[in-house]
Design a protein around this motif. Structure first.
Motif, PDB file in Angstrom:
ATOM      1  N   LEU A  87      53.670  -1.799  43.928  1.00  0.00           N
ATOM      2  CA  LEU A  87      53.334  -1.029  42.728  1.00  0.00           C
ATOM      3  C   LEU A  87      51.881  -0.604  42.671  1.00  0.00           C
ATOM      4  CD1 LEU A  87      55.310  -3.172  40.121  1.00  0.00           C
ATOM      5  CD2 LEU A  87      56.023  -1.027  41.179  1.00  0.00           C
ATOM      6  N   CYS A  88      51.099  -0.934  43.698  1.00  0.00           N
ATOM      7  CA  CYS A  88      49.674  -0.576  43.667  1.00  0.00           C
ATOM      8  C   CYS A  88      49.462   0.927  43.786  1.00  0.00           C
ATOM      9  CB  CYS A  88      48.917  -1.311  44.766  1.00  0.00           C
ATOM     10  SG  CYS A  88      49.359  -0.802  46.438  1.00  0.00           S
ATOM     11  N   SER A  89      50.470   1.683  44.271  1.00  0.00           N
ATOM     12  CA  SER A  89      50.330   3.135  44.355  1.00  0.00           C
ATOM     13  C   SER A  89      50.292   3.783  42.971  1.00  0.00           C
ATOM     14  CB  SER A  89      51.491   3.726  45.169  1.00  0.00           C
ATOM     15  OG  SER A  89      52.737   3.414  44.554  1.00  0.00           O
ATOM     16  N   CYS A  90      50.781   3.073  41.947  1.00  0.00           N
ATOM     17  CA  CYS A  90      50.764   3.618  40.586  1.00  0.00           C
ATOM     18  C   CYS A  90      49.415   3.428  39.911  1.00  0.00           C
ATOM     19  CB  CYS A  90      51.854   2.957  39.741  1.00  0.00           C
ATOM     20  SG  CYS A  90      53.505   3.086  40.449  1.00  0.00           S
ATOM     21  N   GLY A  91      48.652   2.433  40.364  1.00  0.00           N
ATOM     22  CA  GLY A  91      47.360   2.151  39.764  1.00  0.00           C
ATOM     23  C   GLY A  91      46.909   0.753  40.119  1.00  0.00           C
ATOM     24  N   PRO A  92      45.652   0.418  39.844  1.00  0.00           N
ATOM     25  CA  PRO A  92      45.145  -0.922  40.171  1.00  0.00           C
ATOM     26  C   PRO A  92      45.927  -2.001  39.406  1.00  0.00           C
ATOM     27  CG  PRO A  92      43.342   0.577  39.641  1.00  0.00           C
ATOM     28  CD  PRO A  92      44.606   1.285  39.266  1.00  0.00           C
ATOM     29  N   VAL A  93      46.369  -3.023  40.146  1.00  0.00           N
ATOM     30  CA  VAL A  93      47.153  -4.117  39.569  1.00  0.00           C
ATOM     31  C   VAL A  93      46.211  -5.272  39.241  1.00  0.00           C
ATOM     32  CG1 VAL A  93      49.028  -5.761  39.944  1.00  0.00           C
ATOM     33  CG2 VAL A  93      49.213  -3.427  40.831  1.00  0.00           C
ATOM     34  N   GLN A  94      46.286  -5.747  38.014  1.00  0.00           N
ATOM     35  CA  GLN A  94      45.425  -6.857  37.591  1.00  0.00           C
ATOM     36  C   GLN A  94      46.042  -8.213  37.922  1.00  0.00           C
ATOM     37  OE1 GLN A  94      44.028  -6.565  33.552  1.00  0.00           O
ATOM     38  NE2 GLN A  94      43.693  -8.785  33.373  1.00  0.00           N
ATOM     39  N   SER A  95      47.333  -8.379  37.648  1.00  0.00           N
ATOM     40  CA  SER A  95      48.004  -9.649  37.926  1.00  0.00           C
ATOM     41  C   SER A  95      49.495  -9.427  38.000  1.00  0.00           C
ATOM     42  CB  SER A  95      47.687 -10.696  36.837  1.00  0.00           C
ATOM     43  OG  SER A  95      48.210 -10.286  35.594  1.00  0.00           O
ATOM     44  N   VAL A  96      50.184 -10.336  38.740  1.00  0.00           N
ATOM     45  CA  VAL A  96      51.634 -10.323  38.879  1.00  0.00           C
ATOM     46  C   VAL A  96      52.127 -11.756  38.691  1.00  0.00           C
ATOM     47  CG1 VAL A  96      53.619  -9.797  40.355  1.00  0.00           C
ATOM     48  CG2 VAL A  96      51.549  -8.391  40.490  1.00  0.00           C
ATOM     49  N   ARG A  97      53.169 -11.922  37.887  1.00  0.00           N
ATOM     50  CA  ARG A  97      53.715 -13.260  37.649  1.00  0.00           C
ATOM     51  C   ARG A  97      55.233 -13.214  37.729  1.00  0.00           C
ATOM     52  NH1 ARG A  97      52.588 -17.110  32.371  1.00  0.00           N
ATOM     53  NH2 ARG A  97      53.986 -18.805  32.939  1.00  0.00           N
ATOM     54  N   LEU A  98      55.785 -14.082  38.586  1.00  0.00           N
ATOM     55  CA  LEU A  98      57.237 -14.215  38.736  1.00  0.00           C
ATOM     56  C   LEU A  98      57.712 -15.466  38.003  1.00  0.00           C
ATOM     57  CD1 LEU A  98      57.662 -13.399  42.538  1.00  0.00           C
ATOM     58  CD2 LEU A  98      58.316 -11.937  40.639  1.00  0.00           C
ATOM     59  N   GLN A  99      58.876 -15.401  37.362  1.00  0.00           N
ATOM     60  CA  GLN A  99      59.455 -16.552  36.685  1.00  0.00           C
ATOM     61  C   GLN A  99      60.957 -16.388  36.575  1.00  0.00           C
ATOM     62  OE1 GLN A  99      56.786 -16.192  33.357  1.00  0.00           O
ATOM     63  NE2 GLN A  99      58.401 -15.334  32.066  1.00  0.00           N
ATOM     64  N   ALA A 100      61.623 -17.484  36.161  1.00  0.00           N
ATOM     65  CA  ALA A 100      63.081 -17.501  36.171  1.00  0.00           C
ATOM     66  C   ALA A 100      63.684 -16.638  35.078  1.00  0.00           C
ATOM     67  CB  ALA A 100      63.584 -18.945  36.034  1.00  0.00           C
ATOM     68  N   LYS A 101      63.061 -16.597  33.904  1.00  0.00           N
ATOM     69  CA  LYS A 101      63.615 -15.838  32.775  1.00  0.00           C
ATOM     70  C   LYS A 101      62.477 -15.269  31.954  1.00  0.00           C
ATOM     71  CE  LYS A 101      64.145 -20.158  30.223  1.00  0.00           C
ATOM     72  NZ  LYS A 101      65.082 -21.033  29.486  1.00  0.00           N
ATOM     73  N   PRO A 102      62.772 -14.297  31.102  1.00  0.00           N
ATOM     74  CA  PRO A 102      61.697 -13.682  30.309  1.00  0.00           C
ATOM     75  C   PRO A 102      61.050 -14.673  29.362  1.00  0.00           C
ATOM     76  CG  PRO A 102      63.673 -12.311  30.325  1.00  0.00           C
ATOM     77  CD  PRO A 102      64.061 -13.611  30.942  1.00  0.00           C
ATOM     78  N   ASP A 103      59.796 -14.370  29.018  1.00  0.00           N
ATOM     79  CA  ASP A 103      59.036 -15.189  28.077  1.00  0.00           C
ATOM     80  C   ASP A 103      59.468 -14.889  26.658  1.00  0.00           C
ATOM     81  OD1 ASP A 103      57.468 -16.815  29.606  1.00  0.00           O
ATOM     82  OD2 ASP A 103      55.818 -15.409  29.765  1.00  0.00           O
ATOM     83  N   LEU A 104      59.393 -15.927  25.802  1.00  0.00           N
ATOM     84  CA  LEU A 104      59.514 -15.701  24.369  1.00  0.00           C
ATOM     85  C   LEU A 104      58.169 -15.221  23.842  1.00  0.00           C
ATOM     86  CD1 LEU A 104      61.562 -18.868  23.342  1.00  0.00           C
ATOM     87  CD2 LEU A 104      62.413 -16.554  23.685  1.00  0.00           C
ATOM     88  N   ALA A 105      58.220 -14.455  22.769  1.00  0.00           N
ATOM     89  CA  ALA A 105      56.976 -13.899  22.231  1.00  0.00           C
ATOM     90  C   ALA A 105      56.060 -14.982  21.713  1.00  0.00           C
ATOM     91  CB  ALA A 105      57.298 -12.902  21.109  1.00  0.00           C
ATOM     92  N   GLU A 106      56.665 -16.127  21.246  1.00  0.00           N
ATOM     93  CA  GLU A 106      55.850 -17.179  20.653  1.00  0.00           C
ATOM     94  C   GLU A 106      55.380 -18.205  21.658  1.00  0.00           C
ATOM     95  OE1 GLU A 106      58.829 -16.354  19.723  1.00  0.00           O
ATOM     96  OE2 GLU A 106      58.558 -15.307  17.810  1.00  0.00           O
ATOM     97  N   SER A 107      55.877 -18.156  22.898  1.00  0.00           N
ATOM     98  CA  SER A 107      55.541 -19.201  23.864  1.00  0.00           C
ATOM     99  C   SER A 107      54.119 -19.020  24.377  1.00  0.00           C
ATOM    100  CB  SER A 107      56.520 -19.157  25.050  1.00  0.00           C
ATOM    101  OG  SER A 107      56.432 -17.904  25.689  1.00  0.00           O
ATOM    102  N   PRO A 108      53.251 -20.049  24.287  1.00  0.00           N
ATOM    103  CA  PRO A 108      51.881 -19.920  24.785  1.00  0.00           C
ATOM    104  C   PRO A 108      51.845 -19.977  26.303  1.00  0.00           C
ATOM    105  CG  PRO A 108      52.251 -22.137  23.979  1.00  0.00           C
ATOM    106  CD  PRO A 108      53.510 -21.363  23.688  1.00  0.00           C
ATOM    107  N   GLU A 109      50.827 -19.345  26.856  1.00  0.00           N
ATOM    108  CA  GLU A 109      50.663 -19.329  28.312  1.00  0.00           C
ATOM    109  C   GLU A 109      50.059 -20.652  28.760  1.00  0.00           C
ATOM    110  OE1 GLU A 109      48.620 -16.576  31.806  1.00  0.00           O
ATOM    111  OE2 GLU A 109      48.342 -16.128  29.685  1.00  0.00           O
ATOM    112  N   GLU A 110      50.720 -21.335  29.678  1.00  0.00           N
ATOM    113  CA  GLU A 110      50.251 -22.617  30.162  1.00  0.00           C
ATOM    114  C   GLU A 110      49.367 -22.422  31.396  1.00  0.00           C
ATOM    115  OE1 GLU A 110      53.610 -25.003  30.963  1.00  0.00           O
ATOM    116  OE2 GLU A 110      54.263 -25.112  28.856  1.00  0.00           O
ATOM    117  N   PRO A 111      48.349 -23.259  31.565  1.00  0.00           N
ATOM    118  CA  PRO A 111      47.492 -23.127  32.751  1.00  0.00           C
ATOM    119  C   PRO A 111      48.269 -23.473  34.021  1.00  0.00           C
ATOM    120  CG  PRO A 111      46.944 -25.117  31.522  1.00  0.00           C
ATOM    121  CD  PRO A 111      47.916 -24.339  30.675  1.00  0.00           C
ATOM    122  N   THR A 112      48.033 -22.689  35.065  1.00  0.00           N
ATOM    123  CA  THR A 112      48.732 -22.886  36.324  1.00  0.00           C
ATOM    124  C   THR A 112      47.839 -23.631  37.306  1.00  0.00           C
ATOM    125  OG1 THR A 112      47.950 -20.730  37.099  1.00  0.00           O
ATOM    126  CG2 THR A 112      50.094 -20.803  35.982  1.00  0.00           C
TER     127      THR A 112
END
Length: 280
Positions: free
Chosen positions: A79-104
């Motif tokens: 997807l870098c041909s569309c524009g500069p990519v800041q970050s990419v994150r893969l996970q099993a299912k979509p995030d809930l809107a209320e779920s806080p981001e945990e440190p990796t």
């Protein structure tokens, strides 16, 4: 049923690939040798107005149906041909809107998802999301300049990457514990400063800390407390709750009275027998 599907396919253009409502389908091939493409479904990540989200609005692309052989680095390269990519994150299912981001952490992380995943791609500019939604493809995952390992080679690479460096692990644990100790000390200092100080409405926050530190309880003190609780429970027990208990209590009381009466009679008879008249 088959004829109806053929008519629908003919009406839709024959080779068009159906996609979920609101998504754009982008064909992806693992390599040039692959004939049948795999499809990624893209849409702009949006949340309800006023709802919190850990992803930046208008710059985040939500991707469905990401195959297992497609890594974060690989998806960012596609997807870098569309524009500069800041970050990419893969996970099993979509995030809930209320779920806080945990440190990796590169050491303490959940097991990778063996099947298909979802992805959140954050671009540096909002117009890159629109460019990604208009991609036609097919996009190649593995190329000569950027080969992607699969099969036994991927398993060997995953095993080699799972072996941890003890020194790097120790440094990360030490850094985490230092940050945790500092955060705990700051919270205790803040609680100590606010102790006994009324807030704007005049309320005083009550904490668990007392004026004098509590001494540890010894074994003898613990036994005394247990004995006191046992006596307290014994006093609270219901006596003569049932009718048969009341009758038995009365019968026992009468038996004790008869026994005491007989003992008193024998004592009086003994005293009379031992009494003698002694004028001198």
């Amino acid at each position: 049923m088959v004829a109806r599907r053929r008519k629908q396919a003919a009406a839709g253009g024959g080779g068009a690939t159906p996609s979920p409502p609101g998504y754009s389908a982008v064909p992806v091939k693992f390599s040039e040798k692959q004939q049948a493409p795999h499809y990624l479904y893209l849409r702009e990540h949006k949340v309800r107005e006023g709802a919190p989200s850990s992803w930046p609005q208008k710059r985040t692309l939500f991707v469905l149906n990401v195959p297992p052989y497609c890594t974060e680095e690989c998806l960012g390269r596609l997807l870098c041909s569309c524009g500069p990519v800041q970050s990419v994150r893969l996970q099993a299912k979509p995030d809930l809107a209320e779920s806080p981001e945990e440190p990796t952490s590169k050491f303490f992380h959940p097991k990778p998802v063996p099947g298909f995943q979802v992805a959140y791609v954050v671009f540096q500019k909002p117009k890159a999301v629109s460019a990604a939604l208009s991609l036609k493809g097919p996009l190649l995952v593995s190329t000569e300049s950027h080969p992607v390992s699969s099969g036994i080679h991927k398993w060997i690479a995953d095993y080699a990457g799972s072996v941890l460096d003890p020194e790097a692990l120790r440094l990360e644990v030490d850094t985490f514990m230092e940050a945790y100790d500092q955060r705990t000390a700051e919270e205790e200092a803040k609680a100590k400063e606010e102790e006994g100080v009324p807030d704007e409405e005049g309320w005083v926050k009550v904490t668990r800390r007392g004026r004098r530190p509590v001494l540890p309880r010894t074994e003898a003190a613990s036994l005394r407390v247990l004995e006191r609780e046992k006596r307290k429970r014994a006093r609270k027990e219901l006596l003569n709750f049932y009718a048969w208990q009341h009758r038995e209590t009365k019968m026992e009381h009468l038996a004790q009275l008869r026994k005491k009466f007989e003992e008193d009679k024998q004592r009086i008879e003994l005293m009379r027998a031992q009494r003698k008249f002694r004028p001198y």
